[in-house]
Design an enzyme around this catalytic site. Structure first.
Site, mmCIF file in Angstrom:
data_model
loop_
_atom_site.group_PDB
_atom_site.id
_atom_site.type_symbol
_atom_site.label_atom_id
_atom_site.label_comp_id
_atom_site.label_asym_id
_atom_site.label_seq_id
_atom_site.Cartn_x
_atom_site.Cartn_y
_atom_site.Cartn_z
ATOM 1 N N GLU A 1 0.837 -1.199 0.000
ATOM 2 C CA GLU A 1 0.000 0.000 0.000
ATOM 3 C C GLU A 1 0.875 1.254 0.000
ATOM 4 O O GLU A 1 1.733 1.406 0.877
ATOM 5 C CB GLU A 1 -0.910 -0.020 1.231
ATOM 6 C CG GLU A 1 -1.899 -1.179 1.183
ATOM 7 C CD GLU A 1 -2.384 -1.623 2.557
ATOM 8 O OE1 GLU A 1 -2.176 -0.901 3.548
ATOM 9 O OE2 GLU A 1 -2.971 -2.717 2.634
ATOM 10 N N LEU B 1 -6.027 -1.442 -0.426
ATOM 11 C CA LEU B 1 -5.906 -1.847 0.987
ATOM 12 C C LEU B 1 -6.425 -3.259 1.173
ATOM 13 O O LEU B 1 -7.552 -3.470 1.607
ATOM 14 C CB LEU B 1 -6.760 -0.901 1.820
ATOM 15 C CG LEU B 1 -6.022 0.262 2.439
ATOM 16 C CD1 LEU B 1 -6.847 1.508 2.338
ATOM 17 C CD2 LEU B 1 -5.729 -0.068 3.875
ATOM 18 N N GLU C 1 -4.696 -6.603 2.499
ATOM 19 C CA GLU C 1 -3.541 -7.376 2.982
ATOM 20 C C GLU C 1 -3.617 -8.843 2.593
ATOM 21 O O GLU C 1 -2.604 -9.457 2.251
ATOM 22 C CB GLU C 1 -3.404 -7.258 4.506
ATOM 23 C CG GLU C 1 -2.824 -5.934 4.981
ATOM 24 C CD GLU C 1 -3.826 -4.798 4.966
ATOM 25 O OE1 GLU C 1 -5.019 -5.075 4.735
ATOM 26 O OE2 GLU C 1 -3.420 -3.637 5.162
ATOM 27 N N PHE D 1 2.106 -1.360 8.584
ATOM 28 C CA PHE D 1 2.547 -1.521 9.975
ATOM 29 C C PHE D 1 2.411 -3.010 10.285
ATOM 30 O O PHE D 1 1.496 -3.653 9.793
ATOM 31 C CB PHE D 1 1.637 -0.754 10.954
ATOM 32 C CG PHE D 1 1.881 0.724 11.038
ATOM 33 C CD1 PHE D 1 1.645 1.558 9.961
ATOM 34 C CD2 PHE D 1 2.332 1.294 12.222
ATOM 35 C CE1 PHE D 1 1.847 2.925 10.050
ATOM 36 C CE2 PHE D 1 2.539 2.670 12.325
ATOM 37 C CZ PHE D 1 2.294 3.485 11.240
ATOM 38 N N ALA D 2 3.282 -3.511 11.150
ATOM 39 C CA ALA D 2 3.209 -4.933 11.491
ATOM 40 C C ALA D 2 1.845 -5.285 12.073
ATOM 41 O O ALA D 2 1.364 -6.402 11.912
ATOM 42 C CB ALA D 2 4.310 -5.292 12.481
ATOM 43 N N ASP D 3 1.208 -4.323 12.728
ATOM 44 C CA ASP D 3 -0.108 -4.577 13.328
ATOM 45 C C ASP D 3 -1.134 -5.020 12.287
ATOM 46 O O ASP D 3 -2.051 -5.770 12.604
ATOM 47 C CB ASP D 3 -0.629 -3.311 14.002
ATOM 48 C CG ASP D 3 0.383 -2.683 14.931
ATOM 49 O OD1 ASP D 3 0.131 -2.627 16.138
ATOM 50 O OD2 ASP D 3 1.455 -2.247 14.446
ATOM 51 N N ILE E 1 -0.740 -6.807 9.707
ATOM 52 C CA ILE E 1 -0.447 -8.113 9.139
ATOM 53 C C ILE E 1 -1.568 -9.086 9.490
ATOM 54 O O ILE E 1 -1.814 -10.054 8.788
ATOM 55 C CB ILE E 1 0.924 -8.594 9.686
ATOM 56 C CG1 ILE E 1 1.659 -9.473 8.687
ATOM 57 C CG2 ILE E 1 0.788 -9.285 11.013
ATOM 58 C CD1 ILE E 1 3.114 -9.725 9.078
ATOM 59 N N HIS F 1 -0.844 0.484 16.498
ATOM 60 C CA HIS F 1 0.296 0.948 15.685
ATOM 61 C C HIS F 1 1.620 0.802 16.441
ATOM 62 O O HIS F 1 2.562 1.541 16.201
ATOM 63 C CB HIS F 1 0.117 2.411 15.263
ATOM 64 C CG HIS F 1 -0.976 2.623 14.255
ATOM 65 N ND1 HIS F 1 -2.293 2.523 14.567
ATOM 66 C CD2 HIS F 1 -0.929 2.918 12.931
ATOM 67 C CE1 HIS F 1 -3.033 2.766 13.486
ATOM 68 N NE2 HIS F 1 -2.226 3.001 12.475
HETATM 69 C C1 LIG Z 1 -5.681 -3.162 7.670
HETATM 70 C C2 LIG Z 1 -4.948 -1.874 7.518
HETATM 71 N N1 LIG Z 1 -4.116 -1.702 6.471
HETATM 72 C C3 LIG Z 1 -3.433 -0.552 6.317
HETATM 73 C C4 LIG Z 1 -3.581 0.470 7.210
HETATM 74 C C5 LIG Z 1 -2.773 1.748 7.011
HETATM 75 N N2 LIG Z 1 -3.638 2.821 6.564
HETATM 76 C C6 LIG Z 1 -4.264 3.578 7.462
HETATM 77 S S1 LIG Z 1 -5.304 4.610 6.758
HETATM 78 C C7 LIG Z 1 -4.929 4.117 5.206
HETATM 79 C C8 LIG Z 1 -5.651 4.717 4.056
HETATM 80 C C9 LIG Z 1 -7.124 4.513 4.197
HETATM 81 O O1 LIG Z 1 -7.850 5.203 3.253
HETATM 82 P P1 LIG Z 1 -9.409 5.347 3.343
HETATM 83 O O2 LIG Z 1 -10.034 4.086 3.827
HETATM 84 O O3 LIG Z 1 -9.872 5.855 2.052
HETATM 85 O O4 LIG Z 1 -9.664 6.424 4.493
HETATM 86 P P2 LIG Z 1 -9.199 7.945 4.570
HETATM 87 O O5 LIG Z 1 -7.820 7.969 5.102
HETATM 88 O O6 LIG Z 1 -9.303 8.507 3.214
HETATM 89 O O7 LIG Z 1 -10.140 8.566 5.551
HETATM 90 C C10 LIG Z 1 -3.963 3.138 5.270
HETATM 91 C C11 LIG Z 1 -3.373 2.503 4.099
HETATM 92 C C12 LIG Z 1 -4.424 0.240 8.326
HETATM 93 N N3 LIG Z 1 -4.594 1.160 9.279
HETATM 94 N N4 LIG Z 1 -5.099 -0.915 8.450
#
Ligand SMILES: Cc1ncc(C[n+]2csc(CCOP(=O)(O)OP(=O)(O)O)c2C)c(N)n1
Lengths: 329, 330
Positions: B35, B64, B66, B89-91, B93, B133
């Site tokens: 991602e 997004l 995984e 982040f490892a979390d 996974i 996180h």
């Molecule tokens: C399962 C998971 N994968 C990756 C992330 C890292 N991450 C946090 S927010 C994000 C983007 C999310 O985008 P969106 O759902 O469109 O929400 P927005 O930030 O636009 O509000 C990512 C990749 C996470 N928190 N949880």
């Protein structure tokens, strides 16, 4: 047309969300807030319009960009800000921070730092409502990035076959962190995902609080009256960087893009609506700004002067019942 | 900005970037997915500039997803490619768990073909990330035969281990510690090298107490050892570097020399790596022990956000010192 009183309620709430987060950003830069902090600025019309279509007894779940939903669901600026400050007076005693706002009293089942994780949970809340023959509904917010998680698809299918009173609101702010939706999704009109689950769908301008309100109202009626789910896509925009640690623009969007989008600002849109309908009153607006300023300043002072959680708090809340582990390093 | 390379003073995160880049230059089968790793350069910027250098065919921004990220990596590995997947982040996974523990880990067992793939996962706390996180989820995978698990503590090891992981014909989980990313630097050798998977490293020699540790805790343990040295106690620090397979030999050799063992990790105490190491030592070197084994680890709770609470929750130099002084006095 909506009534003047309701329009001013929307205005007041959107201004509160906006000013609250502007001051949050300052506090973050001063080092009073740490970790990862995602601002909702630009998207206020979605939380405010949607949550105003609910009764107090209805449930809301959100993702990590959750300050706006928490405030719109009625959580106090004090308990939210204190949580961001990591103070014991915060809604989660400072143990969760920005992404873990919760309120049992306000039926806010939280932010969630794991993308998409709240969607099945919201579905389960809806199932229990139906089983217990209540007539509450569930609003579940998530970003457009989350629809690419299996959890989204598994949940919508369940909600459809079990006919659950859940309204899924996808806040399409165009970007999942630094990846535009066009590069992450097979279709552009995301509400079309509902076709696969034979579910009602709508598409709204998420910068128009009245349109959001009206659309969610229809979905709420469908959920409360006939126990049917809906998927709503609200097209919106995030003004700030993905989190406080990320730049506002960069490789994935330009400064001009952001400035252009700000012309469709939800607060400005509502103001224009009120002017066109001869309902605008500058002094009423000023009163709102003053009142909000007081609320936010009070929340900051409250958070500043609140104590940090005591070490013993580390062992509370982990179980319903006693903690088993060792209590020293 | 010019690219950094071998022979220069680099941070831990730069060392990972250099290792990855060199492996991509060396072998066209190596490709990256995850991602925001392409246009955005990665959440922590490990792969900044890679999409320009290697193109969109080898550096893929994914949705997004995984589970699909890991699964697609496995599929490509079965068909002659060497994927390096990034978990932001490892979390997170956990959202790809089935594909890792059931599919990647058991694919060779079931199908008989090698599964050369790497999953990179930024791990650990100390950054006020709160419950989702900051975790150290290595033991979810150390329990899973078929996987290999590594976690470097220095730029030298970060470079050498990412290369070894990519060249290994098995699925390797590569934990990289967020707290160390930009906090430590060292000069990389001019010559290319790899750090063999399965080999621990004695980061400091000593005669009185053995500390077995890894990741960020290597640095806190070294600090504690320096303090104790002034008090006349010489601590030996064994950095595991690889958590699976465990380098029993190096651990046992050190314990046989010192007679005392303290295990230190940032992960929570119960069912952490410490229990496994303690069991190994009790099983194979019981006769060499002059004192009970000690463990210093995070407490058995979620990771709290409030900075003061996180400090209380996490192991640190002070807590290591308390344990080591008790052992020294035994
Ligand atoms: C399962 C998971 N994968 C990756 C992330 C890292 N991450 C946090 S927010 C994000 C983007 C999310 O985008 P969106 O759902 O469109 O929400 P927005 O930030 O636009 O509000 C990512 C990749 C996470 N928190 N949880």
């Amino acid at each position: 047309m909506i009534e003047r009183e309701l329009a001013y309620k929307f205005l007041r709430e959107m201004v509160l969300l906006r000013r609250f987060e502007e001051r949050t950003a300052q506090a973050y830069q001063q080092g009073k807030i740490g970790g990862f902090c995602h601002l909702y600025i630009g998207q206020e019309a979605v939380a405010v319009g949607a949550i105003n279509a609910l009764r107090d007894s209805d449930y809301v779940l959100s993702a990590y960009r959750d300050h706006g939903h928490a405030l719109a669901k009625g959580m106090s600026a004090r308990e939210v800000m204190a949580e961001l400050f990591g103070k014991v007076t915060g809604c989660s005693k400072g143990k969760g921070g920005s992404m873990h706002l919760f309120s049992k009293e306000k039926k806010f089942l939280g932010g969630n730092g794991i993308v998409g994780a709240q969607i099945p949970i919201a579905t389960g809340v809806g199932w229990a409502i139906k089983y217990r023959k209540r007539d509450d509904v569930v609003l579940c917010f998530f970003g457009e990035g989350a629809i690419n998680q299996g959890a989204f698809h598994e949940s919508l299918n369940l909600a459809s076959i079990w006919r659950l009173p859940v309204i899924y609101i996808c806040e399409n702010n165009r970007f999942g962190m630094g990846t535009p939706v066009e590069r992450a999704s097979s279709i552009y009109d995301l509400s079309q995902k509902a076709y696969a689950y034979d579910m009602a769908r709508s598409h709204v301008d998420g910068m128009d609080v009245i349109e959001v309100y009206n659309t969610v109202n229809e979905a709420v009626a469908r959920a409360r009256g006939r126990s049917l789910p809906t998927l709503i896509e609200a097209r919106t925009y995030r003004y700030r960087g993905h989190s406080m640690s990320d730049p506002i623009h960069g490789h994935y969007r330009t400064k001009e893009d952001v400035e252009e989008q700000k012309k469709h600002d939800p607060i400005l849109n509502l103001k224009n609506y009120l002017i066109q309908n001869h309902l605008w009153d500058e002094s009423d607006y000023q009163k709102i700004e003053d009142e909000v300023k007081n609320i936010v300043t009070d929340a900051l002072q409250f958070s500043d002067s609140s104590p940090e959680p005591d070490d013993s708090e580390l062992f509370t809340d982990i179980y319903t019942g006693e903690y088993y582990g060792r209590t020293h390093g | 900005m010019a690219e950094k390379g071998r022979g220069e003073v680099v941070t831990y995160i730069e060392a990972i970037t250099i290792g990855l880049r060199e492996e991509m230059e060396r072998d066209e089968r190596v490709w990256l997915l995850g991602e925001d790793i392409g246009v955005y350069g990665g959440a922590f910027k490990v792969t900044k500039g890679f999409i320009d250098k290697f193109g969109e065919k080898r550096v893929l921004d994914t949705p997004l997803s995984e589970s699909a990220i890991v699964g697609v990596a496995i599929g490509s590995a079965l068909n002659g490619m060497i994927p390096v997947a990034e978990m932001q982040f490892a979390d997170f996974i956990s959202s790809g768990f089935n594909q890792i523990v059931n599919q990647a880990a058991k694919m060779h067992y079931r199908y008989g073909a090698p599964v050369p793939m790497v999953i990179r996962a930024p791990t650990g706390g100390g950054v006020h990330g709160g419950p989702f996180h900051s975790q150290n989820p290595e033991m979810w995978f150390v329990k899973t035969p078929g996987l290999k698990v590594v976690e470097p503590s220095t730029p030298y090891d970060a470079y050498g281990l990412i290369k070894a992981a990519i060249r290994d014909p098995n699925p390797v989980i590569y934990f990289e510690h967020k707290y160390l990313y930009r906090r430590i630097k060292e000069k990389l050798p001019e010559e290319e090298y790899i750090v063999e998977i399965g080999k621990a490293d004695v980061k400091r020699e000593g005669t009185d107490i053995t500390v077995v540790t890894y990741g960020s805790m290597v640095h806190f343990s070294l600090e504690a050892a320096d303090i104790l040295s002034k008090e006349g106690v010489e601590v030996e620090i064994v950095d595991l570097r690889t958590l699976l397979p465990i380098d029993k030999e190096t651990i046992l050799k050190s314990v046989r020399k010192t007679g005392k063992l303290c295990i230190v990790h940032e992960d929570t105490l119960t069912a952490g790596m410490g229990g496994e190491i303690a069991a190994i030592v009790a099983e194979y070197a019981f006769d060499a022990l002059d004192a009970p084994i000690k463990r210093v680890a995070a407490l058995d709770t979620p990771v709290p956000y409030a900075p003061a609470l996180e400090a209380f929750f996490s192991p640190d130099t002070k807590k290591i010192l308390v344990a080591l002084r008790e052992l020294a006095a035994f």
